[in-house]
Design an enzyme around this catalytic site. Structure first.
Site, PDB file in Angstrom:
ATOM      1  N   ASP A  84       0.804  -1.223   0.000  1.00  0.00           N
ATOM      2  CA  ASP A  84       0.000   0.000   0.000  1.00  0.00           C
ATOM      3  C   ASP A  84       0.840   1.278   0.000  1.00  0.00           C
ATOM      4  OD1 ASP A  84      -2.669   1.007  -0.010  1.00  0.00           O
ATOM      5  OD2 ASP A  84      -2.449   1.596   2.075  1.00  0.00           O
ATOM      6  N   HIS A 178      -6.966  10.060   6.337  1.00  0.00           N
ATOM      7  CA  HIS A 178      -6.094   9.098   6.994  1.00  0.00           C
ATOM      8  C   HIS A 178      -5.877   9.487   8.469  1.00  0.00           C
ATOM      9  CE1 HIS A 178      -4.854   8.725   2.696  1.00  0.00           C
ATOM     10  NE2 HIS A 178      -4.760   7.447   2.996  1.00  0.00           N
ATOM     11  N   THR A 209     -11.221   4.433   8.961  1.00  0.00           N
ATOM     12  CA  THR A 209     -11.365   4.381  10.422  1.00  0.00           C
ATOM     13  C   THR A 209     -12.236   5.514  10.933  1.00  0.00           C
ATOM     14  OG1 THR A 209      -9.289   3.227  10.865  1.00  0.00           O
ATOM     15  CG2 THR A 209     -10.109   4.647  12.615  1.00  0.00           C
TER      16      THR A 209
END
Length: 278
Positions: A84, A178, A209
């Site tokens: 990633d 992020h 998240t």
């Protein structure tokens, strides 16, 4: 079971109208937790290792990649391995020898024309080695430099970017960020629907998240296919370690704390997979 190609998991999720979860791996305990959590959910899953995680391991990709692959192959559900947020071409070129089925190549810090050229070259290299390539267009908040809040991916530009580069999936900026530790992000769902209707490849949501469950479910219904989650595992890990150590100031064996951390991360994985698979 053997590692499954990322493309296979993403295509299956897209056909089924749901999403596949991709969870960041930093340590062995992260990898074990992702596998355990996916088994509890009865769901396929993607283990992803970021360039930052490789840097944490002294720039050595092979040990953490092969450890994660070994955990994945022992899992009772299909697991894919993904590299990633790669910005380093040399790291990209090591992916094919370490069991990865896919790479996210991140040239978003470059001017648009340079991003297109670099991503096109990365996609051509990856496809010659049967690797699936994800890229990013738009500025997804939460990282230094180019990644800025408030910027959104333009559907027309995204369609042109995919055509010009040949990428297999596209991470888009729709309101997530992020490294969020609070679940307060609000996504632009109208934009997600327009992107899904305009862009011919699967859409990827980074920074998941910070997105509440209801927002995630709606994003998947709108067309998001790969859901990236990292910080949630780190929050679960550190909270479990703190709690274990605080309960007994004399403990010196790290295993009880790591066991608690692994259990907490696995629970986070299971919960997220149940949300995005409906």
């Amino acid at each position: 079971m053997p590692l499954v190609p990322t493309a296979e998991l993403v295509r299956s999720a897209r056909r089924g109208g749901h999403a596949v979860g991709a969870f960041n791996v930093i340590t062995l305990e992260h990898a074990e937790a992702v596998a355990e959590g996916a088994e509890a959910a009865g769901s396929p899953v993607i283990c992803q290792i970021s360039e930052n995680a490789v840097r944490f391991h002294g720039g050595r990709l092979e040990p953490i990649a092969r450890t994660t692959a070994a955990v994945a192959e022992a899992a009772g559900v299909p697991v894919a391995l993904h590299l990633d947020h790669v910005t380093d071409e040399e790291l990209l070129h090591r992916a094919a020898d370490c069991g990865f089925g896919s790479v996210m190549f991140d040239a978003s810090a470059l001017p648009h024309a340079a991003n297109v050229a670099a991503t096109r070259a990365a996609a051509a290299w990856a496809h010659a080695r049967n690797l699936w390539l994800e890229a990013e267009l738009g500025e997804i908040g939460g990282k230094d430099g180019v990644h800025a809040p408030g910027v959104r991916t333009d559907p027309g530009q995204a369609r042109e970017f995919v055509a010009a580069t040949g990428v297999d999936a596209l991470a888009v900026a729709v309101g997530s960020a992020h490294a969020m530790t609070t679940r307060t992000a609000r996504l632009d769902h109208d934009l997600i629907v327009r992107l899904a209707a305009t862009v011919p490849v699967p859409l990827v949501l980074h920074g998941s998240t910070g997105v509440p469950d209801a927002e995630l479910r709606r994003a998947v219904a709108g067309g998001m296919v790969k859901i990236n989650i990292g910080t949630a595992l780190n929050v679960a890990f550190t909270e479990a370690v703190r709690g274990t150590l605080a309960a007994d100031a004399t403990v010196v064996d790290p295993r009880p704390a790591l066991k608690a951390a692994r259990r907490a991360m696995a629970a986070a994985v299971t919960h997220a997979l149940r949300v995005i698979r409906g």
